[in-house]
Design a protein around this motif. Sequence first.
Motif, PDB file in Angstrom:
ATOM      1  N   VAL A   1       0.892   4.187 -16.001  1.00 42.01           N
ATOM      2  CA  VAL A   1       1.520   5.394 -15.454  1.00 42.01           C
ATOM      3  C   VAL A   1       2.214   6.188 -16.541  1.00 42.01           C
ATOM      4  CG1 VAL A   1       2.000   5.172 -13.016  1.00 42.01           C
ATOM      5  CG2 VAL A   1       3.294   3.800 -14.636  1.00 42.01           C
ATOM      6  N   GLY A   2       2.628   5.481 -17.612  1.00 39.13           N
ATOM      7  CA  GLY A   2       3.339   6.155 -18.693  1.00 39.13           C
ATOM      8  C   GLY A   2       2.527   7.244 -19.359  1.00 39.13           C
TER       9      GLY A   2
ATOM     10  N   ILE B   1       9.701   7.968 -22.804  1.00 36.98           N
ATOM     11  CA  ILE B   1       8.501   8.734 -22.446  1.00 36.98           C
ATOM     12  C   ILE B   1       8.916  10.071 -21.838  1.00 36.98           C
ATOM     13  CG2 ILE B   1       6.493   8.778 -20.927  1.00 36.98           C
ATOM     14  CD1 ILE B   1       6.357   5.736 -21.210  1.00 36.98           C
TER      15      ILE B   1
ATOM     16  N   LEU C   1      -2.723   6.323  -5.549  1.00 40.57           N
ATOM     17  CA  LEU C   1      -1.632   7.115  -4.967  1.00 40.57           C
ATOM     18  C   LEU C   1      -0.415   7.144  -5.885  1.00 40.57           C
ATOM     19  CD1 LEU C   1      -1.354   6.597  -1.140  1.00 40.57           C
ATOM     20  CD2 LEU C   1      -1.704   8.677  -2.424  1.00 40.57           C
ATOM     21  N   ILE C   2      -0.093   5.984  -6.477  1.00 41.93           N
ATOM     22  CA  ILE C   2       1.047   5.942  -7.393  1.00 41.93           C
ATOM     23  C   ILE C   2       0.822   6.936  -8.529  1.00 41.93           C
ATOM     24  CG2 ILE C   2       2.263   4.543  -9.107  1.00 41.93           C
ATOM     25  CD1 ILE C   2       2.036   2.179  -7.341  1.00 41.93           C
TER      26      ILE C   2
ATOM     27  N   TYR D   1       5.721  14.386 -10.967  1.00 44.05           N
ATOM     28  CA  TYR D   1       7.088  14.490 -11.477  1.00 44.05           C
ATOM     29  C   TYR D   1       7.104  15.202 -12.833  1.00 44.05           C
ATOM     30  CZ  TYR D   1       8.438  11.058  -7.937  1.00 44.05           C
ATOM     31  OH  TYR D   1       8.670  10.409  -6.754  1.00 44.05           O
TER      32      TYR D   1
ATOM     33  N   THR E   1       0.828  -1.203   0.000  1.00 41.37           N
ATOM     34  CA  THR E   1       0.000   0.000   0.000  1.00 41.37           C
ATOM     35  C   THR E   1       0.864   1.255   0.000  1.00 41.37           C
ATOM     36  OG1 THR E   1      -0.098   0.147   2.403  1.00 41.37           O
ATOM     37  CG2 THR E   1      -1.776  -1.185   1.340  1.00 41.37           C
ATOM     38  N   ILE E   2       2.195   1.094   0.184  1.00 44.89           N
ATOM     39  CA  ILE E   2       3.088   2.248   0.077  1.00 44.89           C
ATOM     40  C   ILE E   2       3.379   2.488  -1.398  1.00 44.89           C
ATOM     41  CG2 ILE E   2       5.353   3.179   0.634  1.00 44.89           C
ATOM     42  CD1 ILE E   2       5.405   1.334   3.027  1.00 44.89           C
ATOM     43  N   PRO E   3       3.096   3.683  -1.888  1.00 42.05           N
ATOM     44  CA  PRO E   3       3.394   3.924  -3.297  1.00 42.05           C
ATOM     45  C   PRO E   3       4.895   3.856  -3.546  1.00 42.05           C
ATOM     46  CG  PRO E   3       2.585   5.916  -2.236  1.00 42.05           C
ATOM     47  CD  PRO E   3       2.450   4.821  -1.249  1.00 42.05           C
TER      48      PRO E   3
ATOM     49  N   THR F   1      -4.029   1.578  -4.163  1.00 39.18           N
ATOM     50  CA  THR F   1      -2.587   1.788  -4.311  1.00 39.18           C
ATOM     51  C   THR F   1      -2.284   2.487  -5.625  1.00 39.18           C
ATOM     52  OG1 THR F   1      -2.599  -0.485  -3.553  1.00 39.18           O
ATOM     53  CG2 THR F   1      -0.483   0.595  -3.733  1.00 39.18           C
TER      54      THR F   1
ATOM     55  N   VAL G   1       6.670   4.578  -5.993  1.00 33.75           N
ATOM     56  CA  VAL G   1       7.314   5.716  -6.659  1.00 33.75           C
ATOM     57  C   VAL G   1       7.888   6.693  -5.651  1.00 33.75           C
ATOM     58  CG1 VAL G   1       6.186   5.791  -8.851  1.00 33.75           C
ATOM     59  CG2 VAL G   1       5.017   6.674  -6.864  1.00 33.75           C
TER      60      VAL G   1
ATOM     61  N   GLY H   1      -1.562   5.515   2.252  1.00 35.85           N
ATOM     62  CA  GLY H   1      -1.836   4.308   1.475  1.00 35.85           C
ATOM     63  C   GLY H   1      -2.502   3.241   2.324  1.00 35.85           C
TER      64      GLY H   1
ATOM     65  N   LEU I   1       4.899   4.137 -25.373  1.00 36.05           N
ATOM     66  CA  LEU I   1       3.820   3.498 -24.611  1.00 36.05           C
ATOM     67  C   LEU I   1       3.370   2.213 -25.290  1.00 36.05           C
ATOM     68  CD1 LEU I   1       1.393   6.316 -23.451  1.00 36.05           C
ATOM     69  CD2 LEU I   1       2.608   4.660 -22.045  1.00 36.05           C
TER      70      LEU I   1
ATOM     71  N   ILE J   1       1.169  10.615  -7.476  1.00 39.89           N
ATOM     72  CA  ILE J   1       2.543  11.032  -7.179  1.00 39.89           C
ATOM     73  C   ILE J   1       3.388  11.105  -8.457  1.00 39.89           C
ATOM     74  CG2 ILE J   1       4.661  10.393  -5.978  1.00 39.89           C
ATOM     75  CD1 ILE J   1       2.978   9.349  -3.713  1.00 39.89           C
ATOM     76  N   VAL J   2       3.266  10.075  -9.308  1.00 40.64           N
ATOM     77  CA  VAL J   2       4.077  10.077 -10.531  1.00 40.64           C
ATOM     78  C   VAL J   2       3.732  11.282 -11.400  1.00 40.64           C
ATOM     79  CG1 VAL J   2       4.460   8.902 -12.729  1.00 40.64           C
ATOM     80  CG2 VAL J   2       4.523   7.619 -10.631  1.00 40.64           C
TER      81      VAL J   2
ATOM     82  N   ALA K   1       3.077   8.994   2.842  1.00 38.39           N
ATOM     83  CA  ALA K   1       2.541   8.152   1.777  1.00 38.39           C
ATOM     84  C   ALA K   1       2.145   6.782   2.318  1.00 38.39           C
ATOM     85  CB  ALA K   1       3.567   8.005   0.659  1.00 38.39           C
ATOM     86  N   ALA K   2       2.991   6.227   3.203  1.00 38.91           N
ATOM     87  CA  ALA K   2       2.700   4.912   3.766  1.00 38.91           C
ATOM     88  C   ALA K   2       1.434   4.956   4.615  1.00 38.91           C
ATOM     89  CB  ALA K   2       3.883   4.433   4.603  1.00 38.91           C
TER      90      ALA K   2
END
Lengths: 289, 280
Positions: free
Chosen positions: B131-132, A244, B214-215, B222, A132-134, B211, A136, B257, A260, B218-219, B253-254
């Motif tokens: 995510v790309g 990308i 959140l990913i 960037y 559950t921790i992202p 999950t 990234v 999440g 992609l 955050i991504v 984040a932890a």
Amino acid sequence: MFRNLAPVLTVLAVLVVIWYGAAIVMNAPWAQDRAAKQGKTLGFSELVANTMSQERPRLPPPHQVGQELWKTTVEKKVTSKRSLVFHGWITLSATFWGFLLGTTLGLLMAVGIVYFRTLEMSLMPWAIVSQTIPIVALAPMIIVLLAALGIEERGVAKAIISAYLCYFPVLVGMVKGLRSPAAMQLDLLKTYSASGFEIFWKLRLPSSVPYLFTSLKVGIAAALVGTIVGELPTGAIRGLGARILIGDQFGNPIMIWSALFAAAILAGALVTIVGLLQKLALRKMGMAE
Amino acid sequence: MSWVLISLLFWAAAWALNIWLVRHRADRAMTRVLVPVIFGLSVLVLWEGLVKGLGVSPIILPAPSAVLARFLSSTETLWIDFVQTALKGAVSGYLIGAGAAFAAAIAIDRSPFLKRGLLPIGNFVAALPIVGTAPILVGWFGFDWQSKAAVVVVMVFFPILVNTVQGLSETDRMQRDLMHTYGATYMQNLVKLRLPAAMPFIFNGLKIATTLALIGAIVAEYFGSPTRGMGFRISTEVGRLGIDMVWAEITVAAIVGSTFYGLVALAEKWVTFWHPSQRG
């Protein structure tokens, strides 16, 4: 398998049509803007023709992506920095190492968890929390840590990130698989006075194989996602994720889209290969459905 | 050196205590909570001891105590980042994505042809590195939270769609026949039989998506964001070597999440109390 072919193709065709429509709508403002600056007005057919062939479209139409893919895979030498085969290979090798590392870790943890109750109760909740921790958020840290340890090779960091995403499905699947033998089977081996190792090697491990392959299929897809995620925020210069990133920095959407799709093709190929291995292995073991 | 020894001893003692708890107190509910907590604590102590004892530079790996100090002294910044990324980006995207996927699944479910066509594609897309698409969506929707929510929508859509469609076909012949003999309409059938039966699957998709949300949020940061947000903070602090701040963000984040996942799991327990996996 072929029963679904017609519906799948129909849906794909509809998606392509929607994509073309969206490309026209999204690219039109830019074309009209430019025509207005030159004091012209565009007719509908001119407008459509323009939206299909812009150099930096907001949404590149499918054929432009296809052309770019063809150009960067078949027509370029594989050693070239512009070849997608080259970048795909970089990503693939990091994925492979991450997959290997993650699978090994998942397997070892699963064996430990099945045999030691203390380990199960201590580790299992944290394994769930770890997912559950992202990841990234951790990716830049892993690179800093490795650099401090004197490992500059980016592949290692990517492999660790991809292993982090891939170990969990293997762990969960294998815990289930190693526990799948029925009490009766375990009792039978006891009456044979089999040792603990023999029970593991001759009963638990073989009966976990179907579970193993199912989780490997999830795992390899997760490993590829991990590698690409590992390439995105870390300033990598090689690999599909890096393509990308670079496409974004140079404002080249066609490059992003082709990278992609290359990633999608790679994912499909990897899952298919594991699926074939699954069929082969299960048939050899007489477990095929 | 004494730091290393003491922390190693503490870790060993904690492990021994866990073994004792599992052997002799396994039947108590407290043990289930206590054992992982003791294990987690002992790892933290080991981390602290190794960092202090071996003199690891805080630029490489800060001690947990340093991270905690940083966390407590910059709660304001962390809160702003949390609101920007988790609430505005992830949660709004999650709600929109889940709603859209649910509606799409109900629509697809009416046509067996569409179902057979979309399910393999949806399964395939759910395994892709979506995510790309983050840089593309940031380019379309701008730097603020809208683009982050868009990335999250795309990421959570397919896992929820696939699971919901699969769940909707989980009723068996006998149950459907029973509803038929009651003369149930399509809506009654859906609301009273098929949706409840689909709930375990839908929640499976919803849990996977927490999950991913959140990913994605955050991504996406960037690739451009206003000067706040967890992803923004992490990438700038790594550049400034403020590693303790990065770990403070990772802690946030932890927590976010796990809480997000926990809330969905709690809702699942409440909705699917009848399911075998929730009993006992």
